[in-house]
Design an enzyme around this catalytic site. Structure first.
Site, PDB file in Angstrom:
ATOM      1  N   HIS A   1       0.849  -1.186   0.000  1.00  0.00           N
ATOM      2  CA  HIS A   1       0.000   0.000   0.000  1.00  0.00           C
ATOM      3  C   HIS A   1       0.879   1.227   0.000  1.00  0.00           C
ATOM      4  O   HIS A   1       1.951   1.224   0.605  1.00  0.00           O
ATOM      5  CB  HIS A   1      -0.920   0.017   1.235  1.00  0.00           C
ATOM      6  CG  HIS A   1      -2.081   0.926   1.057  1.00  0.00           C
ATOM      7  ND1 HIS A   1      -2.003   2.269   1.317  1.00  0.00           N
ATOM      8  CD2 HIS A   1      -3.314   0.687   0.588  1.00  0.00           C
ATOM      9  CE1 HIS A   1      -3.174   2.816   1.033  1.00  0.00           C
ATOM     10  NE2 HIS A   1      -3.987   1.879   0.586  1.00  0.00           N
TER      11      HIS A   1
ATOM     12  N   ASP B   1      -8.024  -5.069  -0.188  1.00  0.00           N
ATOM     13  CA  ASP B   1      -8.542  -5.830  -1.331  1.00  0.00           C
ATOM     14  C   ASP B   1      -8.202  -7.314  -1.269  1.00  0.00           C
ATOM     15  O   ASP B   1      -8.720  -8.097  -2.042  1.00  0.00           O
ATOM     16  CB  ASP B   1      -8.000  -5.249  -2.644  1.00  0.00           C
ATOM     17  CG  ASP B   1      -8.650  -3.921  -2.944  1.00  0.00           C
ATOM     18  OD1 ASP B   1      -9.843  -3.791  -2.636  1.00  0.00           O
ATOM     19  OD2 ASP B   1      -7.980  -3.031  -3.483  1.00  0.00           O
TER      20      ASP B   1
HETATM   21  N1  CMC Z   1       4.106  -7.528  -5.128  1.00  0.00           N
HETATM   22  C1  CMC Z   1       5.459  -7.544  -5.256  1.00  0.00           C
HETATM   23  N2  CMC Z   1       6.237  -6.472  -5.037  1.00  0.00           N
HETATM   24  C2  CMC Z   1       5.659  -5.335  -4.654  1.00  0.00           C
HETATM   25  C3  CMC Z   1       4.258  -5.234  -4.472  1.00  0.00           C
HETATM   26  C4  CMC Z   1       3.479  -6.389  -4.726  1.00  0.00           C
HETATM   27  N3  CMC Z   1       2.142  -6.351  -4.576  1.00  0.00           N
HETATM   28  N4  CMC Z   1       3.936  -3.976  -4.090  1.00  0.00           N
HETATM   29  C5  CMC Z   1       5.089  -3.299  -4.024  1.00  0.00           C
HETATM   30  N5  CMC Z   1       6.137  -4.123  -4.355  1.00  0.00           N
HETATM   31  C6  CMC Z   1       7.561  -3.768  -4.329  1.00  0.00           C
HETATM   32  C7  CMC Z   1       7.951  -2.936  -5.532  1.00  0.00           C
HETATM   33  O1  CMC Z   1       8.351  -3.727  -6.604  1.00  0.00           O
HETATM   34  C8  CMC Z   1       9.040  -2.094  -4.959  1.00  0.00           C
HETATM   35  O2  CMC Z   1      10.200  -2.891  -4.887  1.00  0.00           O
HETATM   36  P1  CMC Z   1      11.684  -2.231  -5.064  1.00  0.00           P
HETATM   37  O3  CMC Z   1      11.820  -1.281  -3.930  1.00  0.00           O
HETATM   38  O4  CMC Z   1      12.605  -3.389  -5.004  1.00  0.00           O
HETATM   39  O5  CMC Z   1      11.667  -1.570  -6.414  1.00  0.00           O
HETATM   40  C9  CMC Z   1       8.592  -1.817  -3.517  1.00  0.00           C
HETATM   41  O6  CMC Z   1       7.765  -2.941  -3.175  1.00  0.00           O
HETATM   42  C10 CMC Z   1       7.812  -0.528  -3.331  1.00  0.00           C
HETATM   43  O7  CMC Z   1       6.693  -0.561  -4.236  1.00  0.00           O
HETATM   44  P2  CMC Z   1       6.140   0.696  -5.019  1.00  0.00           P
HETATM   45  O8  CMC Z   1       5.447   0.240  -6.256  1.00  0.00           O
HETATM   46  O9  CMC Z   1       7.219   1.726  -5.167  1.00  0.00           O
HETATM   47  O10 CMC Z   1       5.106   1.249  -3.965  1.00  0.00           O
HETATM   48  P3  CMC Z   1       3.899   2.210  -4.288  1.00  0.00           P
HETATM   49  O11 CMC Z   1       3.594   2.914  -3.016  1.00  0.00           O
HETATM   50  O12 CMC Z   1       4.194   3.063  -5.478  1.00  0.00           O
HETATM   51  O13 CMC Z   1       2.722   1.218  -4.710  1.00  0.00           O
HETATM   52  C11 CMC Z   1       0.837  -0.206  -4.642  1.00  0.00           C
HETATM   53  C12 CMC Z   1       1.676   0.831  -3.878  1.00  0.00           C
HETATM   54  C13 CMC Z   1      -0.429  -0.471  -3.841  1.00  0.00           C
HETATM   55  C14 CMC Z   1       0.443   0.359  -6.009  1.00  0.00           C
HETATM   56  C15 CMC Z   1       1.685  -1.499  -4.808  1.00  0.00           C
HETATM   57  O14 CMC Z   1       2.003  -2.025  -3.540  1.00  0.00           O
HETATM   58  C16 CMC Z   1       0.961  -2.563  -5.644  1.00  0.00           C
HETATM   59  O15 CMC Z   1       1.057  -2.545  -6.870  1.00  0.00           O
HETATM   60  N6  CMC Z   1       0.192  -3.508  -4.986  1.00  0.00           N
HETATM   61  C17 CMC Z   1      -0.580  -4.478  -5.716  1.00  0.00           C
HETATM   62  C18 CMC Z   1      -1.907  -3.840  -6.155  1.00  0.00           C
HETATM   63  C19 CMC Z   1      -2.867  -3.658  -5.011  1.00  0.00           C
HETATM   64  O16 CMC Z   1      -3.102  -4.561  -4.198  1.00  0.00           O
HETATM   65  N7  CMC Z   1      -3.506  -2.456  -4.963  1.00  0.00           N
HETATM   66  C20 CMC Z   1      -4.539  -2.166  -3.982  1.00  0.00           C
HETATM   67  C21 CMC Z   1      -4.136  -1.101  -3.006  1.00  0.00           C
HETATM   68  S1  CMC Z   1      -5.276  -1.040  -1.609  1.00  0.00           S
HETATM   69  C22 CMC Z   1      -6.731  -0.440  -2.284  1.00  0.00           C
HETATM   70  C23 CMC Z   1      -6.662   1.011  -2.527  1.00  0.00           C
HETATM   71  O17 CMC Z   1      -6.750   1.771  -1.551  1.00  0.00           O
HETATM   72  O18 CMC Z   1      -6.496   1.391  -3.703  1.00  0.00           O
END
Ligand code: CMC
Length: 427
Positions: A306, A363
């Protein structure tokens, strides 16, 4: 003396005011920085940028705290109805009994759709995703209520738009579903917000339909948990679109589109699709954990991670309990739940997920409950939208009441510098 921050650019010092919120959060106010220095700040994805001050929702991602108007999400999910929470978000205080009755009466009064909306619904092919249909019908409300285009509506007219949206969104959602299945529409009733929605979804025009109280109660909880989440992607979209003085209907329609994506609300659909795929592939959760960790593989563990929760998502904790409860009460034995539990257990022990503070989010379990309630996968994000509606409305209302300026970020241009036009024959 109020606190300031100092910034030195090219040897010149700038003093920037620091503001503090009611929970002690601090922010450096850079709104006058460009005027003073010619320099802007850059923050892709707004990871470190507060776009507004807001008195609606407080969350502390490190401590796993979520509160609406000061009330904890745990207390609200345990004790309140969704309409009570909607009133709280939109109006700032919990309603007295008479205020809640009035709110519900007004919403019920507006829960029917103009008959011509059926024509628009009929125009969608059966392949239409219900989120696209929902966004389209919501913005088309401007055609039926053109007064909503007036950016200077008085408070009574603004309230009417709010009642209309709250009343009509469940009907639009249920009718989109029924249309896609070729089923006759069920007209809305005044039998309670969740009960009415379930009846429109699963009832029959010529037979009685008894809403299961376990299902209505679970739905009530889920809608409350989704009702607001401060400046997330869809809410920021609603505020930015509304900041151009577009109508509430168009602003919410834009929010629905933003929510649709799999990184935001669309994750609840993506989680079930992922769990199904793992099941089909023999249930090897380790293989999928390895894929999620492999940087050359675009696969992500849906329902994990998240932007703001870096400890745990308090909504996921409540949903997990509700999920076990619903499955037990309804006697549902869902094999994907076992896969979900296995994935969660392994991921939480894995250093990749631990080091990055990746925990199950709201989710991860909501899709399993929606499935148990009999909802089709492509409706899961629609359920999120129904829950998030009062939050969008509250944030839109706050943004307009604060007289916030149009949302218009800057950029740092990295393209070609000035060059001469090249005639076609010379390219
Ligand atoms: N699976 C594997 N790796 C992950 C995941 C995941 N679900 N989420 C983040 N990472 C890794 C990412 O690759 C990165 O690694 P590194 O530092 O080595 O490059 C690190 O964790 C930080 O991730 P980020 O993408 O920079 O973090 P963010 O804050 O930009 O993204 C997120 C947050 C929710 C988009 C992401 O965690 C994600 O894609 N999760 C899966 C989709 C999901 O479940 N979304 C629902 C969110 S809750 C409902 C809502 O409120 O929208």
């Amino acid at each position: 003396m109020s606190e300031t921050a100092e910034l030195i650019i090219d040897g010149k010092k700038y003093e920037l005011p620091v503001i503090e919120g009611s929970e002690g959060e601090k922010a450096v106010n850079i709104s006058k920085l460009r005027g003073a220095s010619g320099v802007v700040t850059i923050d892709p994805g707004f990871k470190n940028t507060g776009s507004t001050t807001s008195a609606i929702t407080f969350l502390d991602g490190e401590k796993g705290i979520l509160r609406y108007r000061g009330y904890s999400i745990e207390e609200l999910a345990e004790n309140a109805s969704f309409l009570e929470v909607a009133y709280l978000l939109i109006n700032g205080e919990l309603p007295k009994k008479s205020e809640l009755d009035h709110f519900e009466f007004k919403i019920n009064k507006h829960n029917n759709l103009h008959e011509e909306i059926k024509e628009i619904l009929n125009g969608f092919p059966s392949t239409a995703h219900p989120m696209g249909t929902l966004a389209s019908i919501v913005t088309s409300l401007t055609a039926f209520y053109p007064e909503s285009l007036d950016p200077n509506l008085n408070p009574e007219e603004t309230d009417k738009m709010i009642y209309r949206l709250m009343g009509k969104l469940p009907t639009i959602a249920a009718w989109s579903y029924r249309n896609s299945k070729g089923k006759p529409y069920i007209y809305p009733s005044d039998n309670g917000y969740c009960e009415n929605f379930l009846q429109m979804m699963f009832g029959h025009p010529n037979k009685d339909y008894n809403v299961d109280p376990v299902v209505a109660d679970a739905l009530n909880k889920l809608l409350i948990l989704h009702a607001d989440h401060e400046q997330n992607c869809s809410t920021s979209t609603v505020r930015v679109v509304g900041s151009s003085h577009a109508s509430l209907y168009s602003s919410v329609s834009a929010g629905i589109s933003a929510l649709w994506g799999p990184l935001h609300g669309g994750a609840n659909q993506a989680v079930i699709e992922m769990l199904e795929a793992i099941k089909e592939d023999g249930g090897d959760t380790k293989k999928y954990l390895a894929k999620a960790k492999d940087k050359s593989d675009p696969f992500r563990l849906m329902g994990f991670g998240h932007r703001v929760y870096k400890n745990f998502d308090p909504r996921a904790k409540i949903i997990k309990v509700a999920c076990d409860n619903v499955l037990e009460k309804l006697g549902v034995n869902d094999p994907v739940l076992e896969i979900a539990k296995g994935l969660e257990e392994e991921a939480l022990k894995d250093s990749y997920f631990q080091d990055r503070n990746l925990y199950p989010n709201v989710d991860f379990y909501s899709g399993i409950i929606y499935r148990a309630l009999g909802l089709k996968t492509d409706l899961f994000t629609v359920m999120f939208a129904l829950g998030r509606l009062p939050g969008w409305i509250a944030q839109w209302k706050e943004m307009r009441a604060n007289g916030e300026p149009i949302g218009r970020p800057r950029q740092i241009y990295t393209g070609e510098t000035l060059r001469s036009f090249v005639p076609m024959e010379k390219r």
